[in-house]
Each structure stands twice: as C-alpha cells, then as structure tokens.
Scaffold this motif. Structure first.
Motif, mmCIF file in Angstrom:
data_model
loop_
_atom_site.group_PDB
_atom_site.id
_atom_site.type_symbol
_atom_site.label_atom_id
_atom_site.label_comp_id
_atom_site.label_asym_id
_atom_site.label_seq_id
_atom_site.Cartn_x
_atom_site.Cartn_y
_atom_site.Cartn_z
ATOM 1 N N PRO A 275 0.786 -1.239 0.000
ATOM 2 C CA PRO A 275 0.000 0.000 0.000
ATOM 3 C C PRO A 275 0.819 1.291 0.000
ATOM 4 O O PRO A 275 0.239 2.368 -0.171
ATOM 5 N N GLU B 218 -3.646 0.047 8.472
ATOM 6 C CA GLU B 218 -4.222 0.287 9.803
ATOM 7 C C GLU B 218 -3.136 0.556 10.834
ATOM 8 O O GLU B 218 -3.282 1.444 11.701
ATOM 9 N N SER C 73 -4.085 -4.243 4.236
ATOM 10 C CA SER C 73 -4.968 -3.619 5.218
ATOM 11 C C SER C 73 -4.281 -3.521 6.576
ATOM 12 O O SER C 73 -4.429 -2.525 7.294
ATOM 13 N N TRP C 74 -3.496 -4.551 6.938
ATOM 14 C CA TRP C 74 -2.771 -4.503 8.208
ATOM 15 C C TRP C 74 -1.752 -3.362 8.196
ATOM 16 O O TRP C 74 -1.653 -2.602 9.170
ATOM 17 N N ARG D 276 -4.006 -0.428 -2.701
ATOM 18 C CA ARG D 276 -3.728 -1.532 -1.785
ATOM 19 C C ARG D 276 -2.660 -2.461 -2.358
ATOM 20 O O ARG D 276 -1.876 -3.040 -1.613
ATOM 21 N N GLU E 286 -11.301 -5.089 -0.094
ATOM 22 C CA GLU E 286 -12.594 -4.396 -0.140
ATOM 23 C C GLU E 286 -13.121 -4.253 -1.569
ATOM 24 O O GLU E 286 -14.158 -3.628 -1.790
ATOM 25 N N HIS F 123 -8.296 -1.491 -4.480
ATOM 26 C CA HIS F 123 -9.092 -1.616 -3.260
ATOM 27 C C HIS F 123 -8.784 -2.852 -2.432
ATOM 28 O O HIS F 123 -9.298 -2.978 -1.307
ATOM 29 N N ARG G 238 -11.714 -9.579 6.679
ATOM 30 C CA ARG G 238 -11.362 -8.499 5.743
ATOM 31 C C ARG G 238 -9.971 -7.945 6.062
ATOM 32 O O ARG G 238 -9.765 -6.723 6.180
ATOM 33 N N THR G 239 -9.035 -8.864 6.200
ATOM 34 C CA THR G 239 -7.671 -8.509 6.581
ATOM 35 C C THR G 239 -6.679 -9.199 5.658
ATOM 36 O O THR G 239 -6.767 -10.410 5.433
#
Length: 502
Positions: free
Chosen positions: A223, A457, A453-454, A232, A390, A387, A448-449
């Motif tokens: 990302p 976040e 995404s990790w 992403r 997602e 995305h 949803r990981t």
C-alpha cells in the motif's frame, strides 16, 4: 530475471537479424506444437520469491552481493537492485503434502538466509513494497552489478527517450520522475509456475487471467511507495510506469505497454508468443548461433533462445514460458500477480488457492472466460489493485446469464473456495493440508484482513499515537518484520504496537 547476459552495444543490423531469428523461433515453436514434441504431463509446480534487505530500523540495505556471498547457495540470486534478492524453490510434484513440504523448505531456507544477512547488519523482508523506501534509494547507482540489469536499463531508457514519470493516485497521490528503471526494484513478488501440456495451456492461462484480480484482492501487500499511501496493491501501476518505453505521444496512439494484462482470451500458447513478437520491439537483440529450423530438421530440440529472451522482456502478469529440460521441451504458465509475504504460511496459502482454483476452472465444461468479457477481467484486475480485499468484482452469475458485481470476499467464500478445494482434490492434495491453507484464505475474507490492510491500519495507528509520517512508516515496517519472523498468518496479526513501541 533469467539468463546471464554480457553487456555491449548493438549496431543497426542487430535488430534486423534478431527480428529474423524471432520469426525462425516462432516457426520452430509452431512445428514443435504441431508435431506434439512436448513433455508429458507431470503435474510440476515451481515457486520464486523476491525479497528485500533492510536493517533493524526497517530501512533498505544496499548489500545483496555481500549477503549472497555469505548465504552461498545457488537457490538465492541477485535481483534488480542492491537491496533485492530472489529465492528459487526446485520444482515439486503437485500432490499429497506438497504445500507442507514447500512451507518447511521456505522456513528453513529463508531462516538460514536471514541469519547470514544478520551477520552483516541486515535482514530479509518478505513484502510487496518496502514502506521505508525513498526515491533516492531507487536510482541507477543502486542497481545490482550485473550486466543484464545494466543493459536492460540502458535499452529501456533509450527506447523511452526521456525520464520515466510515476503518477499514481490512490488514498494519496504520488508524482515524481526517474532517470532509470530503478523504481521497478521496489516491486517484490511471488512467481508461481505450473508446467502444462500444449493442449491444456490455453485453458490454464485463461483461468489464471480470470482469477488474477481475486489473487491480488486477497493477497494485496503493497500500500505504500515513497512515503505515500496509494493503492492496496501498488506494484502493478508502479511496474508498468517504471518500465514504460512509450513517451506520452505513443501512449496516446494506443501503443501497448510492456507491462501488460493482455487484451483477449487465447486458444494456444502460440498466440501469446506471437503477440509478443508482433507488438514489442526487441530490447536485448542478442542472437544465438542456433538455427532452430535446422535443429528440428535434424531431429533435435531447439532452445529458441531469442524467443525466450524476448519473452522475458514483455512483462505479462501471466507469462508463457518455453524451456528445454533434459532434452525435452515443455511449457509453463508463470503467474506473477502476487506480492511477496507477509509470511511463509501466507505465501503457501496463496499458492494453494491459486493451484486449486486454476485446476478447477480450467476443467469446467462451461469455463468462466466463455461467460466473462476479457475487458471485465482487466477491469477487475485494476479494481483489485486499487481496493484490495474491499474490492468488488464483475463475475458471471451462477446458473444464470449475464454478469454481476460482487464483493470479492463474498465471491471467494461462496463460490471460489469450494472450487479451489475441488481443484486441490483433483491434484490429490491431502485433505488436512487443503483445509489448513484454504482456511487461511477464508479467514482473511471473514476478517477483511490482508497484508495491505494490516499495514495501512498499523500506519494510521502510529500517526494517531503522535509519530511523524516517516517515523510511522518505519515503526510499521519494524512491527511487520517482527510478526513476519514469528510466522503466524497475517489474518491473526494484532493491529498497532505492543507497549510503547509506537
């Protein structure tokens, strides 16, 4: 990046001679296909992983030559930049406990290499794009000291005729220029190989193209680039722009980029090799002494060196590969869409999902590519890169006509995981291993990981804790490396930092 090449200049006649040799190679490939000279099915798969070198602060270390000398294993090789390595796993037969065997080999090999790297203040990082990379790290002076990379850079720069422009707009926007192809080195990937017969090649390649978006969505792990949060999975737009030989005028004319999803489903492996020759000028017009047609006339098997070399400079996300092993030609589909990491378990889970899904889709009586327009597959690929987990993808309606837009997590859990399980059963994979690795894909979708995404976040958690941007990226990278070495799959990783590490 393939075979060893000695750097040198080219004169005006070299490209003409090379073009003639490419046509001879194509004719030779056509004869080999017509005469059914290819290897019998052996259900062989192979795996390559590109890696980064970083210090304890998470910043890149330009020392692959020194690290490789300490590893001292032919399984590890240089890659484009001095902070890159690549590990190659010998081909395995796809059956029974192959995925557990792969996991054990990777843990052992990567663990040993990481310890050797630590002897010189470095470590291996298995990630799509190292978040701490800066633009000044990706310059021609940091390319590996290998003739092939020097020559390839010089030829792409000459074809481009001006600086490369990077312009990627995602969560944030990055715009910058580069005088070399060095930014390509930011992209570290997993390459999955599958040997196939000519009769099965088109079905396997079409299936791989159809599911490329799904692979990226569930496996995204890139990302960040140069301090900006982008897509992403930022590797595909970066790779395309960093190797783009087309100035804006040729882009406006619709000339195809060398990093290419493609534009149609195919009927034969020959289609892809022929497109590569027809559409893309040679970057490395180095001719072999072999006369492929004479070799065939004499009952031999030609190496088709010019075709193989040219094929390696067209960066399809699913690439056809021709090779000769023990005097017998064979074909492979090389799947190149996945980023490296986050852990060995995640890499093996991604591989199990891919091999099972491709097997099942390639054997369907009414294949997905007969119901999904190629343009939709290409659109899906971009949506998945933007995305990640997602994303919503276009997909044929089960049992009905037409296509619909569906969240990728729903598509995977409701339709594709059962297909992948059936495909792994067809490969005779042990049920416990099938359930273990496909279960990791299911858990990523349920939570949803994934790696991307990790990272995002955790980065925002660091910002909220008061860290400046560069410090937050470094803290995220250090935490990633700690969890990567612990080895638990990414869907189990806690977001944020233990204690006051942030």
């Amino acid at each position: 990046m393939g075979e060893k090449i000695v750097a040198g200049g080219f004169d005006l006649s070299d490209r003409q001679r090379y073009r003639r040799k490419l046509q001879q190679c194509l004719a030779g490939l056509g004869r080999l296909l017509a005469e059914k000279r290819f290897d019998r099915p052996r259900n062989l798969m192979g795996l390559e992983i590109e890696l980064n070198l970083a210090d304890s602060d998470g910043t890149p270390r330009m020392m692959n030559a020194e690290v490789l000398s300490r590893i001292s294993s032919p399984d590890f090789q240089t890659e484009l930049a001095m902070f890159n390595l690549e590990v190659n796993i010998v081909p395995h037969r796809l059956d029974r406990h192959v995925f557990d065997q792969l996991a054990e080999e990777l843990r052992t090999g990567l663990g040993y290499a990481d310890r050797r790297a630590a002897d010189v203040g470095s470590g291996l990082v298995m990630i799509g794009i190292l978040p701490t990379l800066r633009q000044q790290d990706l310059v021609s002076a940091n390319l590996s000291d290998v003739d092939r990379y020097t020559l390839l850079n010089d030829q792409i720069v000459a074809a481009r005729g001006e600086e490369f422009t990077l312009d990627i707009e995602g969560v944030e926007r990055l715009t910058c220029t580069s005088a070399s192809i060095a930014p390509e080195a930011a992209c570290t990937s997993v390459q999955l190989h599958l040997q196939v017969t000519p009769a099965r090649f088109a079905d396997v390649w079409n299936a791989a193209q159809a599911v490329a978006a799904v692979q990226v969505a569930v496996g995204a792990n890139s990302p960040f680039l140069f301090g900006r949060e982008l897509w992403r999975e930022s590797r595909p737009p970066l790779f395309q722009q960093a190797t783009d030989t087309r100035p804006p005028e040729l882009q406006a004319q619709g000339v195809r980029p060398r990093t290419w999803f493609g534009e149609r489903w195919v009927n034969s492996a020959y289609d892809l090799f022929e497109e590569n020759v027809r559409y893309f000028p040679a970057l490395l017009p180095i001719c072999d002494d072999e006369d492929p047609l004479r070799v065939l006339d004499d009952g031999g098997v030609p190496r088709l060196q010019e075709l193989a070399l040219h094929n390696g400079t067209v960066y399809r996300w699913n690439r056809p590969v021709y090779a000769v092993v023990d005097g017998v030609p064979h074909l492979r589909v090389e799947n190149r869409v996945l980023p490296a990491g986050p852990t060995v378990a995640d890499v093996v889970a991604n591989a199990a999902f891919y091999y099972g899904l491709v097997r099942a889709l390639a054997e369907e009586a009414r294949p997905v590519w007969s119901r999904l327009p190629f343009a939709a597959a290409r659109e899906n690929f971009e949506a998945a890169c933007r995305h990640g987990i997602e994303a919503e993808l276009l997909w044929p309606r089960p049992g009905r006509g037409g296509i619909t837009r569906v969240p990728v997590v729903k598509l995977v859990r409701d339709e594709l995981l059962p297909l992948a399980a059936a495909g792994l059963d067809a490969w005779n994979i042990e049920p416990a291993d099938r359930d273990l690795y496909l279960g990791m894909i299911e858990e990523r979708c349920r939570r949803r990981t994934n790696g991307a995404s990790w990272q995002a976040e955790t980065f925002h958690h660091a910002l909220e804790a008061g860290l400046e941007r560069d410090a937050a990226l470094a803290a995220t990278t250090r935490r990633y490396c700690d969890l990567m070495r612990e080895g638990q799959p990414v869907h189990t990783w806690p977001v944020g930092f233990p204690g006051s590490d942030a």
